[in-house]
Enzyme design. Sequence first.
Site, PDB file in Angstrom:
ATOM      1  N   ASP A 142       0.846  -1.208   0.000  1.00 19.93           N
ATOM      2  CA  ASP A 142       0.000   0.000   0.000  1.00 19.93           C
ATOM      3  C   ASP A 142       0.880   1.256   0.000  1.00 19.93           C
ATOM      4  OD1 ASP A 142      -2.241   1.585   0.180  1.00 19.93           O
ATOM      5  OD2 ASP A 142      -2.712   1.101   2.246  1.00 19.93           O
ATOM      6  N   GLU A 189      -3.233   9.782  -0.933  1.00 26.01           N
ATOM      7  CA  GLU A 189      -4.399   8.911  -1.153  1.00 26.01           C
ATOM      8  C   GLU A 189      -5.078   8.567   0.163  1.00 26.01           C
ATOM      9  OE1 GLU A 189      -6.474   4.938  -1.463  1.00 26.01           O
ATOM     10  OE2 GLU A 189      -4.693   5.436  -0.311  1.00 26.01           O
ATOM     11  N   GLU A 190      -4.250   8.324   1.182  1.00 23.31           N
ATOM     12  CA  GLU A 190      -4.777   7.810   2.459  1.00 23.31           C
ATOM     13  C   GLU A 190      -5.543   8.881   3.254  1.00 23.31           C
ATOM     14  OE1 GLU A 190      -4.656   4.772   3.060  1.00 23.31           O
ATOM     15  OE2 GLU A 190      -2.784   3.900   2.321  1.00 23.31           O
ATOM     16  N   ASP A 236      -3.066  -0.923  -7.110  1.00 23.24           N
ATOM     17  CA  ASP A 236      -3.056  -0.702  -5.660  1.00 23.24           C
ATOM     18  C   ASP A 236      -3.105  -2.050  -4.943  1.00 23.24           C
ATOM     19  OD1 ASP A 236      -2.966   0.700  -3.281  1.00 23.24           O
ATOM     20  OD2 ASP A 236      -4.878   1.729  -3.557  1.00 23.24           O
ATOM     21  N   HIS A 322      -3.309  -2.143   5.997  1.00 22.18           N
ATOM     22  CA  HIS A 322      -3.408  -1.130   7.056  1.00 22.18           C
ATOM     23  C   HIS A 322      -2.984  -1.635   8.436  1.00 22.18           C
ATOM     24  CE1 HIS A 322      -5.933   2.186   4.884  1.00 22.18           C
ATOM     25  NE2 HIS A 322      -4.858   1.821   4.225  1.00 22.18           N
TER      26      HIS A 322
HETATM   27 ZN   LIG Z   1      -4.157   2.389   2.205  1.00 25.62          ZN
END
Ligand SMILES: [Zn+2]
Length: 374
Positions: A142, A189-190, A236, A322
């Site tokens: 990620d 992005e996060e 991704d 995550h």
């Molecule tokens: Zn992520």
Amino acid sequence: MFTPIPTLLIALLTLLPRPALSYTTLSPSSLSRIPSGGSDFDPTTGALLAPLLIPRVPGTPGSAAARRHFVDFFASRLPRWTVATHNSTATTPATGATLVSFTNVILRRDPPWAAPGDVARLTLVAHYDTLYRPEGFVGAVDSAASCALLMHVARSVDAALTRRWEAIGEGDGLGGEEVGVQILLLDGEEAWESWTEEDSLYGSRALAEEWDIVRHEGVSVFETPLKAISLFVLLDLLGAADPSVSSYFENTHWAYQKLSRAERRLREQGLLESKPKTGRFLPDEERHSFSRGYVLDDHVPFLQRGVDVLHVIPTPFPAVWHTMEDDGAHLDVPTLRDWARIMTVFVAEWMDLGDYLEPAPGDGQEEYRERDEL
Ligand SMILES: [Zn+2]
Ligand SMILES: *[C@@H]1O[C@H](CO)[C@@H](O)[C@H](O)[C@H]1NC(C)=O
């Protein structure tokens, strides 16, 4: 990354298949020349990947180091690619009134004779930022692995692009579009706290907005940089073993099928290393019905503006998603090298490079050695 929405967005889109004109299939011997990246994807020593496995929170030194890795690689190894950055600032729920800077990196190769507004660009995308919390999170799947993959793809098609454009010269296309390729390495992005429309996709929202507004100069085939995106291919959460990537969008299923066929042909020729429990990374080659749900990610601001999207993301997500376990040790390098091969085939076919690929230099022989440490 955040999962589910059966959504109305998709209802707003016009779902017209739009096949690329120049797409040709690689021969078995061309397929066998596609490089895997060899040891460059080693998480501790690999020249493409290892420097990225650090925290890359927007606005921090780790983020700047990741950008330097991209920029130095293209400047030193692939000087025919133009390098640009796109900056924006925003506040986040985690950082109060302080403005955070977000920097997208844009790498591009167009036919040398073409005006920028006349080029339809295959657009390959990944995000390089990491989560603000947990502290120390390095985001291997990620999405450091996807960024390294795209660097490898650029390197693997670069010489063939040069040869093709030298061979055909100006006047290619018989009045059709010029075809180029660009890579977007996106920031922010996060979510910083929890995923909302405002707290997520900082870099891609700013870029899509700008590319929708700027106009190309003079008379051009495409009015805006956004309209010049022929396909937005977003990678991704790649790099864990046993991925299964669905076909999420009916209007780009034809492109998914190209990718899925590339995997199948490589596997049939014994050119892939992994033995996924899932059988195939891209099992939906024959899919005929589509759900309306999709995964929220950097494509959304582009999708909302009518851009065609191919989302290469496994569902379910990798188990480490995550968590602090999303690190180099939890990557599956054979899987990563197989993605490198599959994506390179896809791009080589899109760019019609079959006649211009080099004889195989031997896997792992063509490593990129870094000039300076990060
Ligand atoms: Zn992520
Ligand atoms: C964006 O920010 C980066 C990092 O601060 C800087 O190096 C770059 O020149 C900026 N780009 C533009 C187009 O202003």
